[in-house]
Enzyme design. Structure first.
Site, short mmCIF file in Angstrom:
data_model
loop_
_atom_site.label_atom_id
_atom_site.label_comp_id
_atom_site.label_asym_id
_atom_site.label_seq_id
_atom_site.Cartn_x
_atom_site.Cartn_y
_atom_site.Cartn_z
N HIS A 15 -2.86 4.48 -7.56
CA HIS A 15 -3.00 5.49 -6.82
C HIS A 15 -4.19 6.53 -6.67
O HIS A 15 -4.09 7.71 -6.52
CB HIS A 15 -1.83 6.46 -6.32
CG HIS A 15 -1.38 6.68 -4.83
ND1 HIS A 15 -0.69 5.82 -4.05
CD2 HIS A 15 -2.13 7.66 -3.88
CE1 HIS A 15 -0.42 6.43 -2.84
NE2 HIS A 15 -1.42 7.56 -3.05
N TYR A 59 3.87 2.50 4.45
CA TYR A 59 4.94 2.81 3.56
C TYR A 59 6.37 2.33 4.28
O TYR A 59 6.44 2.10 5.54
CB TYR A 59 5.12 4.47 3.38
CG TYR A 59 3.71 4.95 2.90
CD1 TYR A 59 3.98 5.14 1.36
CD2 TYR A 59 2.97 5.74 3.54
CE1 TYR A 59 2.73 5.71 0.70
CE2 TYR A 59 1.83 6.41 2.92
CZ TYR A 59 1.44 6.47 1.62
OH TYR A 59 0.65 6.96 1.16
N ARG A 93 -0.33 17.45 -7.23
CA ARG A 93 -1.85 17.60 -7.40
C ARG A 93 -2.17 19.21 -7.66
O ARG A 93 -2.41 19.91 -6.62
CB ARG A 93 -2.33 17.08 -6.06
CG ARG A 93 -2.00 15.41 -5.83
CD ARG A 93 -2.28 14.71 -4.69
NE ARG A 93 -1.63 13.58 -4.55
CZ ARG A 93 -1.29 12.79 -3.64
NH1 ARG A 93 -2.01 13.13 -2.52
NH2 ARG A 93 -0.73 11.52 -3.58
N LYS A 107 0.70 -2.73 -2.98
CA LYS A 107 -0.30 -1.87 -3.79
C LYS A 107 0.53 -0.88 -4.53
O LYS A 107 1.36 -0.17 -3.84
CB LYS A 107 -0.79 -1.10 -2.35
CG LYS A 107 -1.92 -0.10 -2.96
CD LYS A 107 -2.63 0.48 -1.82
CE LYS A 107 -3.54 1.36 -2.27
NZ LYS A 107 -3.00 2.83 -2.91
N SER A 142 -5.27 3.75 6.16
CA SER A 142 -4.17 4.46 5.67
C SER A 142 -3.49 4.84 7.00
O SER A 142 -3.66 4.89 7.98
CB SER A 142 -4.68 5.75 5.00
OG SER A 142 -3.53 6.67 4.83
N THR A 198 2.53 0.35 0.30
CA THR A 198 2.16 1.25 -1.13
C THR A 198 3.66 1.39 -1.72
O THR A 198 4.69 1.90 -0.90
CB THR A 198 1.74 2.62 -0.52
OG1 THR A 198 0.32 2.39 -0.21
CG2 THR A 198 1.75 3.45 -1.84
#
Length: 259
Positions: A233, A114, A149, A209, A90, A140
């Protein structure tokens, strides 16, 4: 794990319908076993982007792994190397890509990235990954903004100050960045033209992705992607979208073996 960190890893966006759907959908897919086939010798080996792997299972990019275990990304890299799998690191890694490479020098590695507003930040991250032996980039595209979230909101979870984003901080020239500041760097205006430009600019192959529809999968092929990752995701971005296993056949049909 303490509740905040557990919620960060286990939770999803909104009412977590997509999070539950991702797992539940597997219950409806059946195995159709064929019999009278010689299985005295079997192999799980596969080839992905011209790379031989021992198992057709890759390690997805997961942020801030030091929150989960003191070995963090270095431990995950060693485990992937031992299993003969590919590690996808990541951008929000707790340690630098060079440290991950040093922890498992014989392992195969991809770098998740990114596209930042400042393209120089993306370029610097890609260059560091290439310099230490990463084989591919995973762009991504389904996170122009951070998902809502709600577990994190309820626990008021914040990534501890001692766990940073050293890869992004080094590329951006900042000593420390909060998670919110990192997402603030991401460019929400990117289009397929940007993907095409990146594919022409970088030497490493680029996988997209965040594909969930056949239409987008076909566009990824058109604009130069070397591969695609069917992903919502982990249910952490947009709630109430299809489970990835349900979306997979449509995407496979759309790319038609071209990537």
């Amino acid at each position: 794990m303490e509740p905040g960190a557990h919620g960060y890893f286990a939770g999803g966006a909104g009412d977590e319908r997509t999070l539950r759907r991702n797992a539940k959908a597997f219950e409806w897919w059946e195995l159709r076993p064929r019999v009278l086939v010689d299985v005295s010798e079997v192999s799980t080996r596969a080839t992905v982007l011209d790379t031989d792997v021992e198992v057709p299972i890759l390690v997805a990019p997961v942020a801030f792994q030091l929150l989960a275990h003191p070995d963090g990304e270095a431990g995950m890299a060693r485990a992937a190397e031992a299993a003969g799998a590919i590690l996808c690191l990541s951008s929000l890694t707790s340690i630098r890509p060079a440290e991950v490479a040093a922890a498992a020098p014989e392992g195969r590695r991809w770098m998740q990235v990114y596209l930042f507003r400042d393209r120089g930040v993306t370029r610097a991250m890609v260059e560091e990954a290439g310099d230490v032996g990463f084989d591919a980039l995973v762009l991504t595209v389904d996170a122009p903004y951070a998902g809502r979230r709600e577990r994190d909101l309820r626990t008021e979870f914040q990534v501890p100050a001692e766990i940073g984003t050293p890869a992004i901080e080094a590329a951006a020239g900042h000593r420390s960045l909060t998670t919110a500041e990192v997402f603030g760097l991401i460019d929400p205006s990117i289009t397929w033209k940007d993907l095409e430009q990146l594919c022409g600019e970088f030497q490493l192959p680029i996988l997209v992705k965040g594909l969930i529809t056949g239409e987008d999968a076909a566009l990824a092929v058109e604009h130069g992607a070397a591969g695609g990752v069917v992903s919502n995701h982990g249910g952490r971005q947009l709630d109430n979208v299809p489970a990835t296993i349900d979306a997979l056949p449509e995407v496979v049909e759309a790319v038609a073996g071209r990537i």
